[in-house]
Design an enzyme around this catalytic site. Sequence first.
Site, PDB file in Angstrom:
ATOM      1  N   ASN A  36       1.050  -0.864  -0.019  1.00 23.10           N
ATOM      2  CA  ASN A  36       0.013   0.061  -0.049  1.00 23.10           C
ATOM      3  C   ASN A  36       0.964   1.215  -0.019  1.00 23.10           C
ATOM      4  O   ASN A  36       0.547   2.357   0.305  1.00 23.10           O
ATOM      5  CB  ASN A  36      -0.781  -0.229   1.282  1.00 23.10           C
ATOM      6  CG  ASN A  36      -1.707  -1.357   1.402  1.00 23.10           C
ATOM      7  OD1 ASN A  36      -2.566  -1.482   0.320  1.00 23.10           O
ATOM      8  ND2 ASN A  36      -1.686  -1.776   2.436  1.00 23.10           N
ATOM      9  N   HIS A 123     -13.663  -2.740   6.958  1.00 19.07           N
ATOM     10  CA  HIS A 123     -12.637  -3.611   7.124  1.00 19.07           C
ATOM     11  C   HIS A 123     -12.692  -4.271   8.743  1.00 19.07           C
ATOM     12  O   HIS A 123     -13.439  -3.927   9.494  1.00 19.07           O
ATOM     13  CB  HIS A 123     -11.321  -2.231   7.387  1.00 19.07           C
ATOM     14  CG  HIS A 123      -9.989  -3.130   7.686  1.00 19.07           C
ATOM     15  ND1 HIS A 123      -9.140  -2.867   8.733  1.00 19.07           N
ATOM     16  CD2 HIS A 123      -8.959  -3.332   6.687  1.00 19.07           C
ATOM     17  CE1 HIS A 123      -8.153  -3.363   8.583  1.00 19.07           C
ATOM     18  NE2 HIS A 123      -8.018  -3.965   7.388  1.00 19.07           N
ATOM     19  N   GLU A 169     -15.817   2.989   4.135  1.00 21.21           N
ATOM     20  CA  GLU A 169     -14.525   3.123   3.639  1.00 21.21           C
ATOM     21  C   GLU A 169     -14.706   4.260   2.544  1.00 21.21           C
ATOM     22  O   GLU A 169     -15.422   4.060   1.696  1.00 21.21           O
ATOM     23  CB  GLU A 169     -13.679   2.105   3.218  1.00 21.21           C
ATOM     24  CG  GLU A 169     -13.316   1.188   4.373  1.00 21.21           C
ATOM     25  CD  GLU A 169     -12.727  -0.016   4.014  1.00 21.21           C
ATOM     26  OE1 GLU A 169     -11.833  -0.314   3.068  1.00 21.21           O
ATOM     27  OE2 GLU A 169     -12.601  -1.190   4.779  1.00 21.21           O
ATOM     28  N   SER A 173     -10.763  -1.149   0.268  1.00 26.25           N
ATOM     29  CA  SER A 173      -9.203  -1.699   0.281  1.00 26.25           C
ATOM     30  C   SER A 173      -9.082  -2.927  -0.627  1.00 26.25           C
ATOM     31  O   SER A 173      -7.943  -3.275  -0.989  1.00 26.25           O
ATOM     32  CB  SER A 173      -9.038  -2.051   1.792  1.00 26.25           C
ATOM     33  OG  SER A 173      -9.749  -3.278   2.278  1.00 26.25           O
ATOM     34  N   ASP A 198     -13.553   5.981   6.724  1.00 25.13           N
ATOM     35  CA  ASP A 198     -11.980   5.356   7.064  1.00 25.13           C
ATOM     36  C   ASP A 198     -11.493   5.648   5.629  1.00 25.13           C
ATOM     37  O   ASP A 198     -11.661   5.228   4.371  1.00 25.13           O
ATOM     38  CB  ASP A 198     -12.372   3.923   6.975  1.00 25.13           C
ATOM     39  CG  ASP A 198     -10.843   3.238   7.252  1.00 25.13           C
ATOM     40  OD1 ASP A 198      -9.655   3.835   6.688  1.00 25.13           O
ATOM     41  OD2 ASP A 198     -10.833   2.048   7.739  1.00 25.13           O
ATOM     42  N   HIS A 201      -7.163   3.911   2.288  1.00 25.44           N
ATOM     43  CA  HIS A 201      -6.776   3.870   1.005  1.00 25.44           C
ATOM     44  C   HIS A 201      -6.748   5.224   0.108  1.00 25.44           C
ATOM     45  O   HIS A 201      -6.386   5.294  -1.245  1.00 25.44           O
ATOM     46  CB  HIS A 201      -7.119   2.781   0.382  1.00 25.44           C
ATOM     47  CG  HIS A 201      -7.045   1.561   1.127  1.00 25.44           C
ATOM     48  ND1 HIS A 201      -5.582   0.987   0.785  1.00 25.44           N
ATOM     49  CD2 HIS A 201      -7.274   0.763   2.090  1.00 25.44           C
ATOM     50  CE1 HIS A 201      -5.528  -0.263   1.869  1.00 25.44           C
ATOM     51  NE2 HIS A 201      -6.629  -0.245   2.505  1.00 25.44           N
ATOM     52  N   LYS A 231       0.117   3.560   4.741  1.00 22.57           N
ATOM     53  CA  LYS A 231      -0.126   3.151   3.259  1.00 22.57           C
ATOM     54  C   LYS A 231       0.476   4.367   2.510  1.00 22.57           C
ATOM     55  O   LYS A 231       1.861   4.361   2.547  1.00 22.57           O
ATOM     56  CB  LYS A 231      -1.610   3.164   3.103  1.00 22.57           C
ATOM     57  CG  LYS A 231      -2.125   2.054   4.004  1.00 22.57           C
ATOM     58  CD  LYS A 231      -3.587   1.737   4.031  1.00 22.57           C
ATOM     59  CE  LYS A 231      -4.090   0.805   5.186  1.00 22.57           C
ATOM     60  NZ  LYS A 231      -3.527  -0.510   5.367  1.00 22.57           N
TER      61      LYS A 231
HETATM   62  C1  LIG Z   1      -9.712   0.150   5.138  1.00 18.97           C
HETATM   63  C2  LIG Z   1      -8.730   0.061   6.127  1.00 18.97           C
HETATM   64  N1  LIG Z   1      -8.699   0.463   7.485  1.00 18.97           N
HETATM   65  C3  LIG Z   1      -7.867   0.263   8.508  1.00 18.97           C
HETATM   66  C4  LIG Z   1      -6.686  -0.440   8.230  1.00 18.97           C
HETATM   67  C5  LIG Z   1      -5.583  -0.718   9.402  1.00 18.97           C
HETATM   68  O1  LIG Z   1      -4.714   0.290   9.479  1.00 18.97           O
HETATM   69  P1  LIG Z   1      -3.094   0.101  10.030  1.00 18.97           P
HETATM   70  O2  LIG Z   1      -2.505  -1.033   8.949  1.00 18.97           O
HETATM   71  O3  LIG Z   1      -2.446   1.328   9.955  1.00 18.97           O
HETATM   72  O4  LIG Z   1      -3.523  -0.930  11.189  1.00 18.97           O
HETATM   73  C6  LIG Z   1      -6.310  -0.885   6.991  1.00 18.97           C
HETATM   74  C7  LIG Z   1      -5.277  -1.559   6.651  1.00 18.97           C
HETATM   75  O5  LIG Z   1      -5.267  -2.664   6.430  1.00 18.97           O
HETATM   76  C8  LIG Z   1      -7.447  -0.885   5.965  1.00 18.97           C
HETATM   77  O6  LIG Z   1      -7.314  -1.278   4.852  1.00 18.97           O
END
Ligand SMILES: Cc1ncc(COP(=O)(O)O)c(C=O)c1O
Length: 381
Positions: A36, A123, A169, A173, A198, A201, A231
């Site tokens: 990412n 997620h 999101e 993702s 969220d 990405h 990311k």
């Molecule tokens: C949509 C989403 N939210 C949260 C996270 C978690 O973030 P982090 O990798 O900083 O723990 C991810 C990571 O995979 C994600 O894809």
Amino acid sequence: MSVDALDRYEKTLAGLMRKGRRRMLAPTGGIDFTSNDYLALADSPRLKAAMTAAIERGVPVGAGGSRLLRGNHAEHEALEAEAAAFFRAERVLFFGSGYAANAALFSVLPQRGDLIVHDALIHASAHEGIAASKADALAARHNDVDAFADAIGRWRHAGGRGHPWIAVESLYSMDGDRAPLTALAALADRHDGFLVIDEAHATGVHGAGGRGLSTALEGRENIVTLHTCGKALGVSGALLGASRVLCDYIVNRARGFIYSTAPSPLTAAAVREALKIVADEPDRRADLDGLSRFANEALATTLGMEGSGSQILPVMIGDNARALRIAARMQAEGFDLRAIRPPTVPEGTARLRIAITLNVGRTAIAGMLDRLKAVMAEERP
Ligand SMILES: Cc1ncc(COP(=O)(O)O)c(C=O)c1O
């Protein structure tokens, strides 16, 4: 210890293996179609120099405690102030990871009597917080605004009196598609509710100034945003943007924030620099956009598949074992392409997740897709 005590775990792992769902750690290698690290900042000289400069000006490696005790370093506070200005949020809180931030925010902000209505594809970290929340929770069909509205309607009809929390999101993702944020924000407004976005990405990559896809909603009281720093920003951690009162509430109630050592102040220093890079080097964003367009078009011409339109391109396979076989063959040929299987994605939707980053060029993308076409034809369903 009896043999039995460990046997249970062996049996589960063997079962996962049979279903093509066993996960294993593997060394990293090959051309990056998986990370990412969208803007290729993870190994950037500017971030390394920022870390070195922070060490030289005496920033410690460890925070030494929780933010609420001695772990609250000037570097965390400077980052939060700069991030609040950057993302135009009333206040920003820095967490050690996006996972920790999602777990914290969903576990404490929605109250007993509220409803969390979340996209079906949200997620795992949001699920973690939702499971710990005292609010009711319902899933809504992916990106279907009517399904969100229906869920709220049903809950109200059944006597729900609190406030709904819509959780999405901005850019998914594993699918690379965008949430209908404007319509969802209007839905939240209509029901005196909140919208949690969220941006994991999208941060650094999409939206005005790389501030994410929620820029049109910036500064609104009922919007909570999460910008992860591991990311596109190339470091680690997460920046949660919300109104002052919601941030204060998290500081007072979220166990993951209170009872955990603060992230390294050096990490905070690196994230400060990453935000500056996003602001100073818009060409990175433009280059990634060009590369993503190229990849989407090449996917259509080579594999006859419609792309997501973003830098995340799922190639649907369906069967776990076939997805694994194709990924393994691509890896053996030097392309770091991974199979994503249930439970990360819904049953029957195992896929290859192609991530486009500035770590690759057009020739590599075209070469990878040519080989993928051949390998997919050979590895028949
Ligand atoms: C949509 C989403 N939210 C949260 C996270 C978690 O973030 P982090 O990798 O900083 O723990 C991810 C990571 O995979 C994600 O894809």
